[in-house]
Design an enzyme around this catalytic site. Sequence first.
Site, PDB file in Angstrom:
ATOM      1  N   GLU A  59       0.846  -1.194   0.000  1.00  0.00           N
ATOM      2  CA  GLU A  59       0.000   0.000   0.000  1.00  0.00           C
ATOM      3  C   GLU A  59       0.884   1.247   0.000  1.00  0.00           C
ATOM      4  O   GLU A  59       1.845   1.296   0.771  1.00  0.00           O
ATOM      5  CB  GLU A  59      -0.912   0.019   1.240  1.00  0.00           C
ATOM      6  CG  GLU A  59      -1.904   1.161   1.156  1.00  0.00           C
ATOM      7  CD  GLU A  59      -2.893   1.209   2.328  1.00  0.00           C
ATOM      8  OE1 GLU A  59      -2.822   0.358   3.216  1.00  0.00           O
ATOM      9  OE2 GLU A  59      -3.720   2.115   2.308  1.00  0.00           O
ATOM     10  N   ALA A  75       1.973  -0.424  10.851  1.00  0.00           N
ATOM     11  CA  ALA A  75       1.673  -1.797  10.468  1.00  0.00           C
ATOM     12  C   ALA A  75       0.835  -1.786   9.202  1.00  0.00           C
ATOM     13  O   ALA A  75       0.383  -0.730   8.751  1.00  0.00           O
ATOM     14  CB  ALA A  75       0.909  -2.507  11.581  1.00  0.00           C
ATOM     15  N   MET A  76       0.614  -2.979   8.648  1.00  0.00           N
ATOM     16  CA  MET A  76      -0.124  -3.068   7.390  1.00  0.00           C
ATOM     17  C   MET A  76      -1.054  -4.275   7.405  1.00  0.00           C
ATOM     18  O   MET A  76      -0.660  -5.388   7.748  1.00  0.00           O
ATOM     19  CB  MET A  76       0.881  -3.178   6.228  1.00  0.00           C
ATOM     20  CG  MET A  76       0.251  -3.339   4.867  1.00  0.00           C
ATOM     21  SD  MET A  76      -0.735  -1.879   4.406  1.00  0.00           S
ATOM     22  CE  MET A  76      -2.005  -2.661   3.453  1.00  0.00           C
ATOM     23  N   GLU A  77      -2.284  -4.022   6.971  1.00  0.00           N
ATOM     24  CA  GLU A  77      -3.374  -4.981   7.125  1.00  0.00           C
ATOM     25  C   GLU A  77      -3.480  -6.014   6.009  1.00  0.00           C
ATOM     26  O   GLU A  77      -4.590  -6.500   5.726  1.00  0.00           O
ATOM     27  CB  GLU A  77      -4.694  -4.203   7.214  1.00  0.00           C
ATOM     28  CG  GLU A  77      -5.146  -3.507   5.908  1.00  0.00           C
ATOM     29  CD  GLU A  77      -4.745  -2.041   5.777  1.00  0.00           C
ATOM     30  OE1 GLU A  77      -3.748  -1.639   6.409  1.00  0.00           O
ATOM     31  OE2 GLU A  77      -5.407  -1.302   5.030  1.00  0.00           O
ATOM     32  N   ASN A  78      -2.391  -6.420   5.364  1.00  0.00           N
ATOM     33  CA  ASN A  78      -2.454  -7.423   4.297  1.00  0.00           C
ATOM     34  C   ASN A  78      -3.351  -8.591   4.700  1.00  0.00           C
ATOM     35  O   ASN A  78      -3.302  -9.074   5.819  1.00  0.00           O
ATOM     36  CB  ASN A  78      -1.047  -7.969   4.027  1.00  0.00           C
ATOM     37  CG  ASN A  78      -0.008  -6.885   3.996  1.00  0.00           C
ATOM     38  OD1 ASN A  78      -0.079  -5.995   3.166  1.00  0.00           O
ATOM     39  ND2 ASN A  78       0.922  -6.930   4.934  1.00  0.00           N
ATOM     40  N   HIS A  99      -6.451  -2.194  15.245  1.00  0.00           N
ATOM     41  CA  HIS A  99      -6.687  -1.415  14.017  1.00  0.00           C
ATOM     42  C   HIS A  99      -6.491  -2.283  12.773  1.00  0.00           C
ATOM     43  O   HIS A  99      -7.352  -2.344  11.899  1.00  0.00           O
ATOM     44  CB  HIS A  99      -5.735  -0.208  14.010  1.00  0.00           C
ATOM     45  CG  HIS A  99      -5.835   0.650  12.798  1.00  0.00           C
ATOM     46  ND1 HIS A  99      -6.558   1.815  12.760  1.00  0.00           N
ATOM     47  CD2 HIS A  99      -5.307   0.528  11.556  1.00  0.00           C
ATOM     48  CE1 HIS A  99      -6.478   2.370  11.568  1.00  0.00           C
ATOM     49  NE2 HIS A  99      -5.716   1.602  10.805  1.00  0.00           N
ATOM     50  N   GLU A 100      -5.362  -2.960  12.724  1.00  0.00           N
ATOM     51  CA  GLU A 100      -5.085  -3.765  11.521  1.00  0.00           C
ATOM     52  C   GLU A 100      -6.070  -4.925  11.423  1.00  0.00           C
ATOM     53  O   GLU A 100      -6.541  -5.266  10.341  1.00  0.00           O
ATOM     54  CB  GLU A 100      -3.647  -4.297  11.538  1.00  0.00           C
ATOM     55  CG  GLU A 100      -2.568  -3.236  11.709  1.00  0.00           C
ATOM     56  CD  GLU A 100      -2.670  -2.061  10.758  1.00  0.00           C
ATOM     57  OE1 GLU A 100      -3.165  -2.230   9.616  1.00  0.00           O
ATOM     58  OE2 GLU A 100      -2.275  -0.943  11.159  1.00  0.00           O
TER      59      GLU A 100
HETATM   60  N1  B3K Z   1      -2.963   0.913   5.720  1.00  0.00           N
HETATM   61  C1  B3K Z   1      -1.651   1.074   6.265  1.00  0.00           C
HETATM   62  C2  B3K Z   1      -0.975   2.338   5.826  1.00  0.00           C
HETATM   63  C3  B3K Z   1      -0.208   2.206   4.581  1.00  0.00           C
HETATM   64  C4  B3K Z   1       0.618   3.444   4.317  1.00  0.00           C
HETATM   65  C5  B3K Z   1       1.270   3.372   2.997  1.00  0.00           C
HETATM   66  N2  B3K Z   1       2.110   4.520   2.724  1.00  0.00           N
HETATM   67  C6  B3K Z   1      -1.648   1.028   7.744  1.00  0.00           C
HETATM   68  C7  B3K Z   1      -2.928   1.332   8.408  1.00  0.00           C
HETATM   69  O1  B3K Z   1      -3.435   2.441   8.379  1.00  0.00           O
HETATM   70  O2  B3K Z   1      -3.501   0.446   8.958  1.00  0.00           O
HETATM   71 ZN    ZN Z   2      -5.361   1.750   8.820  1.00  0.00          ZN
END
Ligand code: B3K
Ligand code: ZN
Length: 885
Positions: free
Chosen positions: A127, A268-271, A303-304
């Site tokens: 993302e 963090a990132m919600e993959n 959140h994630e």
């Molecule tokens: N969705 C990601 C953020 C990604 C940022 C990319 N530059 C984390 C979050 O908000 O949960």
């Molecule tokens: Zn988020």
Amino acid sequence: MRTEQPKTVYLKDYQAPDYLIDETHLSFELHEDRTLVQARLAMRRNPAGGAGLPPLVLDGQQLELLAVTLDGRELGVHEYQLDDSHLSLQPERAEFVVETRVCIHPESNTALEGLYKSGKMFCTQCEAEGFRKITYYLDRPDVMSRFTTTLSAEQQRYPVLLSNGNPVASGNTDNGRHWATWEDPFRKPAYLFALVAGDLWCVEDEFTTLSGRRVTLRIYVEPENIDKCQHAMDSLKRAMRWDEETYGREYDLDIFMIVAVNDFNMGAMENKGLNIFNSSAVLAKAETATDAAHQRVEAIVAHEYFHNWSGNRVTCRDWFQLSLKEGFTVFRDAGFSADMNSATVKRIEDVAYLRTHQFAEDAGPMAHSVRPDSYMEISNFYTLTVYEKGSEVVGMLRTLLGAEGFRRGSDLYFERHDGQAVTCDDFVKAMEDANGVDLTQFKRWYAQAGTPCLEVAERYDAAAGTCTLTFRQSCPPTPGQAHKEPFVIPVALALLDGQGRELPLRLAGEAEAAGSGRVLAVTAAEQAFTFVDLPERPLPSLLRDFSAPVKLVYPYSRDQLMFLMQHDSDGFNRWEAGQQLAVQVLQELVGQQQRGESMVLDRRLLAALKSVLENEGLDPAMVAEMLSLPGEAYLIEISAVADVEAIHAAREFARREIAGALYEPLWQHYRSNREVSRQSPYVASAEHFARRALQNIALSYLMLSGKPEVLAACQDQYQATDNMTERLAALAVLVNSPFEAEKAKALAMFADYFQDDPLVMDQWFGVQAGCPLPGGLERVQALMEHPAFTLKNPNKVRALIGAFANQNHVNFHRADGLGYRFLADQVIMLNALNPQIAARQLAPLTRWRKYDAARQVLMRADLERILACGELSSDVYEVVSKSLA
Ligand code: B3K
Ligand code: ZN
């Protein structure tokens, strides 16, 4: 990097994709020096995209193309076009299969976007537009596909191979390599793709959903961190249960994985099914992480996880809609944290943060609406406005619709749009349809930037027994938006009598009084409400729980604020009254300081804080919050022209006066709480967070006395503790004190003991970077040479450079401009290494309009210097050019 100006992308230009990707088969051969990526894409013409077969234009950056085939036939070089960000070819049928083979270099990827190496492991961050650095693709969120991923790597170095979804096959090959295949049954946009390969250990647990499905939970970390996962695991299970109970949302795969990595651009990132976390947002244990860090882990894990519905199952049509998932998910995680801890304290923290930082963003050159109209670089729009203000906008919907109406709306939204990529309008439409209301005017919150100001005037008519409140709203111009239309501003309020009791509320024209608290919807530029049956003049308690993200102006006297501090039945407003009182008193001190007069503190502030300390019914966390004076950053934000030195001097003076006048009650609170800390092992719970917060703020005041008994207590707390909350607070207090020898000793001991724990070393850098004593810049420059520091790790950059520029106002804004020069130098270096981090670190320089003429000249000169330095990333170019415009 580019030399020409990056293009601006506009929301109004949105067009549906020409082609769709039904199936995505990826195969990665991971190697230390080069990685091969093969992608097989089963595609078809988008039926919504019009007639004919337009060229297929795939996104791709920094890829070395080895081969491309169409329906199994390898294309010759004249059969496709390549430029630095696209691969174009001409399909001959409405359904076809494209296959590409590319080579990429994760080992030299310092931007931490796409596939990269963090220490010894491979990981990804896609993302918003990172997938195009992995393979050629339609890298946009409205193209959703089913992914199957096979990854292979050297078995010894990378025993664990992970991707999204469920594991379906694995095996060994000769030559010491092995492979695994993962299949994700849910269609998803490419930004949710992830893979990880490394030598990882995991903590495993299980969760049974409300409908009885069993889900395996795993947190993967490098072996040395295996003892720091339990708090994240407990938080995850609480979040899963909470989302079922509060929003009716269940998890949908058989396995949910979190992986901790050290080098990560954000939290963090919600993959899908494979969240990748900055290690700072997952690892926590008493000895190494503070209470604040524990709470941050709980919030980010939640959140994630919540994104699985608000973001993944229902995703964004385009990146202008980012707040659709981010604002909503922040709102969801805030509700979770409020339920797990003290709701009032959570609200206070969030509002203080919003008013200090988001309001500043809204008043600066990068101001944009919650749903922006345009961007050059989308990475620059992961902002406080999209996240925090976006969450406030969702919160206002809940306030207007009520808890049940809001839940009906969110149920309809998830049900109606499951599996789709949608817009903020779709979200509001679901709220409208579920409640039979018209939210057309409300939607201005998504479109108009800037923080509205809400002025309230009160008129009491004793003879008639009526009280009229007149609301006037206005919103300052922001870049590209000169004029604003009125917002819908929900104002939660009560009217208090002379004992602080809420009076029954009856508006003129109503048959009878209904309750004692209500929400008025202010919809016009000027609007009056008259309450009747009021035999005495009431004191209004306005914007309770901060019911709208506005600047409220009401002419409270200091005595009225003191009354509200003690009596308001809304906990948030009790704190707010204290803050307003402190702001008034501090601004008076700033004026005295500027006029060269000796400063005299209004004793009423001391009396008010004394009664807070003596109030045994108050939650200790509330006491701690009420003892905290408004921060320097907030005082800067609310100044027309910020005098950083006077603000610092005034606040320090007030702190010393408080410490002197309230020494005894502070000492009592300190000693009793310290005693509990000493007697009982660390517990990460709201009750103990509250207790330690009070203990530590008391210590920070007491230390201003300079008394040997306090120094001894501080040193004892530093040494004799089982937790980082006490240790770090004591260290920070020592670092900010004049006790040079003791400070040097403590800092050295700390670094020696924790040198191998990067997250603890970040805290060590942070307390020093934030120290306002003279010589701050030189200290930071020396720390840049410390072996534990590196510009390549975003956490280190934030801990040292970020903390200095954002928190150490007197040193950063030194009159000779060397603080600015230092920051600009770092940004120029970071621009080449990691553009996203470079652009973020720039923020303090973009606020140049806040300061005096001499500083403005210096700050602008450094922005110009960055602009002139040659090859700027689109990230840095956008921020610098907009700041100078
Ligand atoms: N969705 C990601 C953020 C990604 C940022 C990319 N530059 C984390 C979050 O908000 O949960
Ligand atoms: Zn988020």
